[in-house]
Design a protein around this motif. Sequence first.
Motif, mmCIF file in Angstrom:
data_model
loop_
_atom_site.group_PDB
_atom_site.id
_atom_site.type_symbol
_atom_site.label_atom_id
_atom_site.label_comp_id
_atom_site.label_asym_id
_atom_site.label_seq_id
_atom_site.Cartn_x
_atom_site.Cartn_y
_atom_site.Cartn_z
ATOM 1 N N PRO A 14 0.821 -1.213 0.000
ATOM 2 C CA PRO A 14 0.000 0.000 0.000
ATOM 3 C C PRO A 14 0.859 1.268 0.000
ATOM 4 C CG PRO A 14 -0.279 -1.281 2.056
ATOM 5 C CD PRO A 14 0.714 -2.008 1.226
ATOM 6 N N ALA A 15 0.291 2.366 -0.510
ATOM 7 C CA ALA A 15 1.003 3.651 -0.474
ATOM 8 C C ALA A 15 1.378 3.964 0.967
ATOM 9 C CB ALA A 15 0.106 4.746 -1.039
ATOM 10 N N ASP A 16 2.513 4.627 1.140
ATOM 11 C CA ASP A 16 2.988 4.840 2.504
ATOM 12 C C ASP A 16 3.513 6.260 2.635
ATOM 13 O OD1 ASP A 16 4.070 2.785 4.939
ATOM 14 O OD2 ASP A 16 5.019 4.769 4.814
ATOM 15 N N PRO A 17 3.082 6.968 3.683
ATOM 16 C CA PRO A 17 3.509 8.367 3.845
ATOM 17 C C PRO A 17 5.014 8.518 4.054
ATOM 18 C CG PRO A 17 2.311 7.579 5.787
ATOM 19 C CD PRO A 17 2.173 6.531 4.741
ATOM 20 N N ARG A 18 5.704 7.420 4.387
ATOM 21 C CA ARG A 18 7.156 7.518 4.584
ATOM 22 C C ARG A 18 7.912 7.661 3.273
ATOM 23 N NH1 ARG A 18 7.191 2.446 8.665
ATOM 24 N NH2 ARG A 18 5.740 1.797 7.049
ATOM 25 N N LEU A 19 7.190 7.460 2.147
ATOM 26 C CA LEU A 19 7.834 7.575 0.835
ATOM 27 C C LEU A 19 7.326 8.829 0.135
ATOM 28 C CD1 LEU A 19 7.645 3.852 -0.337
ATOM 29 C CD2 LEU A 19 9.441 5.014 0.956
ATOM 30 N N GLU A 20 8.187 9.848 0.028
ATOM 31 C CA GLU A 20 7.788 11.088 -0.633
ATOM 32 C C GLU A 20 7.702 10.859 -2.135
ATOM 33 O OE1 GLU A 20 9.112 14.972 0.960
ATOM 34 O OE2 GLU A 20 10.190 15.078 -0.946
ATOM 35 N N VAL A 21 8.683 10.137 -2.698
ATOM 36 C CA VAL A 21 8.602 9.652 -4.072
ATOM 37 C C VAL A 21 8.568 8.129 -3.999
ATOM 38 C CG1 VAL A 21 9.725 9.500 -6.317
ATOM 39 C CG2 VAL A 21 9.869 11.631 -4.994
ATOM 40 N N PRO A 22 7.446 7.532 -4.389
ATOM 41 C CA PRO A 22 7.308 6.078 -4.237
ATOM 42 C C PRO A 22 8.165 5.335 -5.258
ATOM 43 C CG PRO A 22 5.390 6.979 -5.349
ATOM 44 C CD PRO A 22 6.260 8.148 -4.986
ATOM 45 N N PRO A 23 8.283 4.020 -5.077
ATOM 46 C CA PRO A 23 9.042 3.226 -6.022
ATOM 47 C C PRO A 23 8.470 3.372 -7.427
ATOM 48 C CG PRO A 23 8.069 1.835 -4.304
ATOM 49 C CD PRO A 23 7.688 3.233 -4.001
ATOM 50 N N GLY A 24 9.294 3.201 -8.427
ATOM 51 C CA GLY A 24 8.850 3.367 -9.812
ATOM 52 C C GLY A 24 9.655 4.438 -10.503
ATOM 53 N N ASP A 25 10.220 5.353 -9.733
ATOM 54 C CA ASP A 25 11.140 6.347 -10.290
ATOM 55 C C ASP A 25 12.544 5.727 -10.286
ATOM 56 O OD1 ASP A 25 12.325 8.910 -11.008
ATOM 57 O OD2 ASP A 25 10.467 9.781 -10.227
ATOM 58 N N ASP A 26 13.557 6.520 -10.619
ATOM 59 C CA ASP A 26 14.922 5.975 -10.602
ATOM 60 C C ASP A 26 15.334 5.555 -9.195
ATOM 61 O OD1 ASP A 26 15.865 6.351 -13.407
ATOM 62 O OD2 ASP A 26 15.201 8.383 -12.952
ATOM 63 N N ALA A 27 14.808 6.266 -8.237
ATOM 64 C CA ALA A 27 15.056 5.922 -6.837
ATOM 65 C C ALA A 27 13.874 6.437 -6.024
ATOM 66 C CB ALA A 27 16.353 6.563 -6.348
ATOM 67 N N ALA A 28 13.676 5.859 -4.866
ATOM 68 C CA ALA A 28 12.621 6.345 -3.974
ATOM 69 C C ALA A 28 13.171 7.486 -3.121
ATOM 70 C CB ALA A 28 12.132 5.217 -3.076
ATOM 71 N N VAL A 29 12.288 8.359 -2.660
ATOM 72 C CA VAL A 29 12.691 9.422 -1.735
ATOM 73 C C VAL A 29 11.970 9.187 -0.415
ATOM 74 C CG1 VAL A 29 12.701 11.909 -1.280
ATOM 75 C CG2 VAL A 29 13.062 11.056 -3.621
ATOM 76 N N LEU A 30 12.757 9.064 0.639
ATOM 77 C CA LEU A 30 12.193 8.771 1.956
ATOM 78 C C LEU A 30 11.910 10.058 2.712
ATOM 79 C CD1 LEU A 30 14.595 5.928 3.183
ATOM 80 C CD2 LEU A 30 12.648 5.784 1.614
ATOM 81 N N ARG A 31 10.892 9.989 3.510
ATOM 82 C CA ARG A 31 10.580 11.101 4.420
ATOM 83 C C ARG A 31 10.885 10.575 5.823
ATOM 84 N NH1 ARG A 31 5.306 11.762 2.842
ATOM 85 N NH2 ARG A 31 5.584 13.374 1.281
ATOM 86 N N PRO A 32 12.097 10.817 6.338
ATOM 87 C CA PRO A 32 12.449 10.218 7.636
ATOM 88 C C PRO A 32 11.614 10.816 8.756
ATOM 89 C CG PRO A 32 14.317 11.444 6.689
ATOM 90 C CD PRO A 32 13.134 11.683 5.801
ATOM 91 N N PRO A 33 11.331 10.041 9.798
ATOM 92 C CA PRO A 33 10.568 10.586 10.919
ATOM 93 C C PRO A 33 11.327 11.763 11.530
ATOM 94 C CG PRO A 33 10.871 8.210 11.138
ATOM 95 C CD PRO A 33 11.736 8.653 10.012
ATOM 96 N N ALA A 34 10.588 12.797 11.879
ATOM 97 C CA ALA A 34 11.220 14.007 12.423
ATOM 98 C C ALA A 34 12.000 13.681 13.684
ATOM 99 C CB ALA A 34 10.149 15.048 12.725
ATOM 100 N N GLU A 35 13.149 14.274 13.819
ATOM 101 C CA GLU A 35 13.949 14.161 15.052
ATOM 102 C C GLU A 35 14.336 12.726 15.373
ATOM 103 O OE1 GLU A 35 15.184 16.836 16.604
ATOM 104 O OE2 GLU A 35 14.180 17.949 15.011
#
Length: 312
Positions: A14-35
């Motif tokens: 399922p889609a996940d808020p931890r992934l700013e750019v989901p898989p399918g691009d050249d690379a995924a972009v993670l949104r790390p938990p704050a602090e």
Amino acid sequence: MELDFVAALLARIPADPRLEVPPGDDAAVLRPPAERRSVVTTDMLMESVDFVLGPDCTPRMVGHKALAVNLSDLAAMAARPEVAVAAVALPRAHGDAIGRGLIDGILALALEHGVTLAGGDTNAWDGPLVISITAIGSVAPGRAWRRDGAQPGDLLVVSGACGGSLLDRHLAVTPRVREALTIANRFDVHAAIDLSDGLSLDLARMMQASGSGAVLDLPSIPIHPDAVRMAALPGDDRSPLEHALSDGEDFELLLAVPPDDARRLAAEGTEITGTPFTVIGEVVAGGGLSARTADGRTTSLTPRGYEHAFDQ
Ligand SMILES: [Mg+2]
């Protein structure tokens, strides 16, 4: 048609808020938990070295284990698992069925621990199955457990029971993630390691990192029933205790804990985590391992366990 392992795996996540750019691009972009800090680990399993596919070892079991060993390493750092990526080399023969089995195993465990898949890579070749998973967890700054913090006077505490994992547990690894997170919130842990290569060998690694030694209290070591079964097999010349000390792949937690917290953990561990915790020895000044036997004698202990062999 060749299965695109990673695409098929990702399609089921399922889609996940931890992934700013989901898989399918050249690379995924993670949104790390704050602090929080990111904790990264990777582990590769190779057919014929780590497992042999067959009726007792299905691709699903291999997929489970490939993620589970990573989660065990995150647990040993008191990190909360967040994201994983997977790379596989599928054998051309039966590659599709093997890939689907791997996905089933990875996905079931990922969902159980709230891990989202962020991508990966699939290859096919004429060689055996190889799978490598990289997992990323998070921990509050300065709160990761490390191997190098054990202090003389700490007690050594182990989860579960040790030995004989090769009989069947080595595939059905239960990473002690929930246990670790619960303990990290309630107890003062000075050092930690997960038991991947054998209790005595992994203990020696923790003591070496900590610049300390350890005395193991042999009668108190929790011996798994599989170690007893294994020692009874024809041709096996080791005792259940020797199996508990040197068999790899227990994937239990070994902790160095100040005495009061250690005793409390041993008393309350089962109730608060669902897993028993046992005091098995203590950390002492100076290097090396020794063992205290039932009659009170103390002898030196040579660490034994599994080590990957390669030419120098
Ligand atoms: Mg480890």
